[in-house]
Scaffold this motif. Structure first.
Motif, mmCIF file in Angstrom:
data_model
loop_
_atom_site.group_PDB
_atom_site.id
_atom_site.type_symbol
_atom_site.label_atom_id
_atom_site.label_comp_id
_atom_site.label_asym_id
_atom_site.label_seq_id
_atom_site.Cartn_x
_atom_site.Cartn_y
_atom_site.Cartn_z
ATOM 1 N N UNK A 75 0.830 -1.201 0.000
ATOM 2 C CA UNK A 75 0.000 0.000 0.000
ATOM 3 C C UNK A 75 0.872 1.263 0.000
ATOM 4 N N UNK A 76 1.932 1.253 0.819
ATOM 5 C CA UNK A 76 2.846 2.404 0.872
ATOM 6 C C UNK A 76 3.540 2.593 -0.473
ATOM 7 N N UNK A 77 3.927 1.481 -1.115
ATOM 8 C CA UNK A 77 4.538 1.575 -2.440
ATOM 9 C C UNK A 77 3.609 2.278 -3.426
ATOM 10 N N UNK A 78 2.320 1.952 -3.338
ATOM 11 C CA UNK A 78 1.336 2.601 -4.222
ATOM 12 C C UNK A 78 1.242 4.089 -3.902
ATOM 13 N N UNK A 79 1.274 4.431 -2.606
ATOM 14 C CA UNK A 79 1.229 5.843 -2.219
ATOM 15 C C UNK A 79 2.461 6.590 -2.740
ATOM 16 N N UNK A 80 3.632 5.953 -2.640
ATOM 17 C CA UNK A 80 4.862 6.599 -3.120
ATOM 18 C C UNK A 80 4.794 6.824 -4.625
ATOM 19 N N UNK A 81 4.290 5.807 -5.364
ATOM 20 C CA UNK A 81 4.137 5.966 -6.811
ATOM 21 C C UNK A 81 3.188 7.113 -7.129
ATOM 22 N N UNK A 82 2.127 7.197 -6.347
ATOM 23 C CA UNK A 82 1.161 8.285 -6.522
ATOM 24 C C UNK A 82 1.832 9.639 -6.323
ATOM 25 N N UNK A 83 2.630 9.734 -5.250
ATOM 26 C CA UNK A 83 3.319 10.990 -4.960
ATOM 27 C C UNK A 83 4.361 11.308 -6.033
ATOM 28 N N UNK A 84 5.033 10.282 -6.544
ATOM 29 C CA UNK A 84 5.993 10.516 -7.627
ATOM 30 C C UNK A 84 5.299 11.133 -8.836
ATOM 31 N N UNK A 85 4.088 10.621 -9.146
ATOM 32 C CA UNK A 85 3.320 11.186 -10.263
ATOM 33 C C UNK A 85 2.930 12.636 -9.982
ATOM 34 N N UNK A 86 2.498 12.873 -8.731
ATOM 35 C CA UNK A 86 2.107 14.235 -8.363
ATOM 36 C C UNK A 86 3.315 15.184 -8.416
ATOM 37 N N UNK A 87 4.463 14.704 -7.919
ATOM 38 C CA UNK A 87 5.671 15.537 -7.934
ATOM 39 C C UNK A 87 6.082 15.842 -9.371
ATOM 40 N N UNK A 88 6.000 14.830 -10.241
ATOM 41 C CA UNK A 88 6.338 15.044 -11.652
ATOM 42 C C UNK A 88 5.399 16.066 -12.289
ATOM 43 N N UNK A 89 4.081 15.916 -12.006
ATOM 44 C CA UNK A 89 3.111 16.876 -12.539
ATOM 45 C C UNK A 89 3.374 18.276 -12.006
ATOM 46 N N UNK A 90 3.712 18.362 -10.710
ATOM 47 C CA UNK A 90 3.972 19.674 -10.112
ATOM 48 C C UNK A 90 5.220 20.314 -10.712
#
Length: 430
Positions: A75-90
């Motif tokens: 679950x944490x891995x999925x959250x980190x991937x999500x944040x990586x996508x958000x950071x890339x978009x930002x």
């Protein structure tokens, strides 16, 4: 035109961010739930450690802890991937906003220079009077008026872009901090997972020293499992036979009625093709009546959305094979679920109770849903009877304490006809 393209870009980015936020919120909710379940298991494990005698309950708690920690790490891995996508978009948004801001400032500087050169009323008049004709002079006058308005609007665009840039930079910093926190949490969970696995090895080693009592406990578990599966299979086979007899009797009754009508009308009876024959499948037999066919269709329509048979619980053994402490492989035809003592067991879909039997000192309830059957075993008490109609989430009994492990557990199985199917495909995500 550039401004509208910029606005469209920002709308798309913020919309995508909204999708990420929704997914992140769901992942965080799941992580919090797993943390709560792990805390409860930790408390239970500490209680069992006070006992000098190692039991299967300790081993089962450790197995549940390992499963939950592995799920939490995923679950944490999925959250980190999500944040990586958000950071890339930002990052992309920050670069885009910075480019727009630079362009707006460049254009604004040109307008300021032009305004400076034409700041006197004399220069403005000369600009107008230098026109070739009246129409050109009028257009130049309107241009000067619009230029002032456009200049003010450009200043507003610059301020808004600067504000959006500041917001995105703050969001980016927040996401980076959250990612660092998640990675630290992940490392901690991996460390705890390693400890749990080491404890599991130690408990298995300690249990192996008590071979006599251990083998008896495991033998009791396997015997009760076999008895439960046998009782479920027998109940379903009986229901198929009953459905077939009823369908055949209806066919005979129709044939008799047709023969009586033909005799009264002085004609030969019209032979109709029977709907149920010796080659009919279990599905055809169990769906022979319109009511049964409707219930089967409704049950199928709720695949993946059925409620769990208990309000709160942890999965001990899923569908398929697993090895016990002796290394013996057991076949689990459903879900073995740990829950709180005296928890209510509820039916997952409307249907009819078709069997209530005692298996090794605990009750088994089988509910029919057209061609589908759900079974609930290891119940201490039962509040329904054979032939009773039940509704979704209706309580049918309470969970018993498993004598072999000391846990409050129940087993849920699901059949399509005689075939056991994996409940994971049917129950709603926990």
């Amino acid at each position: 035109m550039k401004f509208f393209r910029a606005v469209f870009f920002l709308v798309c980015v913020f919309a995508a961010t909204g999708v990420f936020a929704q997914s992140s919120a769901e992942l965080k909710r799941r992580r919090d739930k797993l943390s709560d379940e792990l805390e409860q298991l930790n408390r239970e494990y500490e209680e069992t450690k006070n006992s000098k005698k190692v039991s299967l309950k300790q081993l089962n708690i450790l197995k549940a802890q390992i499963n939950l920690r592995e799920e939490k790490i995923t679950n944490i891995n999925s959250e980190v991937r999500n944040l990586d996508n958000q950071i890339s978009e930002s990052n992309n948004t920050v670069r885009s906003l910075q480019g727009q801001l630079d362009q707006l400032k460049k254009e604004y500087a040109g307008m300021v220079l032009f305004a400076y050169r034409n700041q006197s009323a004399y220069n403005k008049l000369m600009f107008i009077f230098a026109a070739k004709d009246f129409n050109q002079a009028y257009r130049r006058l309107k241009y000067l008026q619009q230029f002032g308005t456009y200049r003010e609007r450009q200043a507003g665009y610059i301020q808004n872009t600067q504000r959006d840039l500041h917001v995105k930079i703050n969001e980016l910093d927040k996401d980076k901090r959250e990612k660092r926190t998640l990675l630290q949490s992940q490392e901690k969970e991996k460390e705890e997972l390693g400890k749990a696995k080491n404890n599991q090895v130690k408990v298995i080693s300690d249990i192996s020293k008590q071979q006599g009592s251990l083998r008896k406990q495991q033998s009791d578990v396997r015997r009760r499992l076999a008895q439960t599966n046998k009782a479920i299979t027998a109940a379903i086979r009986r229901e198929i036979e009953i459905a077939k007899r009823e369908a055949e009797e209806k066919e005979r009754a129709r044939a008799r009625a047709e023969a009586a009508r033909a005799k009264a009308e002085n004609r030969e009876a019209v032979a109709t093709k029977p709907t149920i024959t010796k080659n009919s499948t279990n599905s055809e037999i169990l769906n022979a009546t319109p009511e049964a066919a409707r219930l089967s269709n409704d049950f199928l329509g709720n695949r993946g959305r059925l409620p769990w048979p208990v309000a709160n619980g942890q999965l001990v053994h899923g569908f398929g094979t697993y090895a016990d402490a002796d290394g013996i492989r057991n076949e689990n035809n459903g879900y073995e679920i740990r829950t709180n003592p005296n928890s209510a067991v509820r039916v997952v879909f409307e249907g009819e109770v078709r069997s209530v039997v005692d298996v090794a000192g605990a009750y088994l309830v089988v509910v029919k849903h057209g061609e589908y059957f759900t079974s609930y075993s290891n119940l201490k008490s039962v509040s329904v009877s054979v032939g009773q109609k039940v509704s979704t989430k209706q309580t049918i009994g309470t969970v018993a304490i498993d004598p072999a492990t000391g846990d409050a557990t129940m087993t849920f199985t699901l059949n399509k006809g005689r075939e056991f199917v994996n409940p994971r495909l049917w129950l709603a995500p926990d």
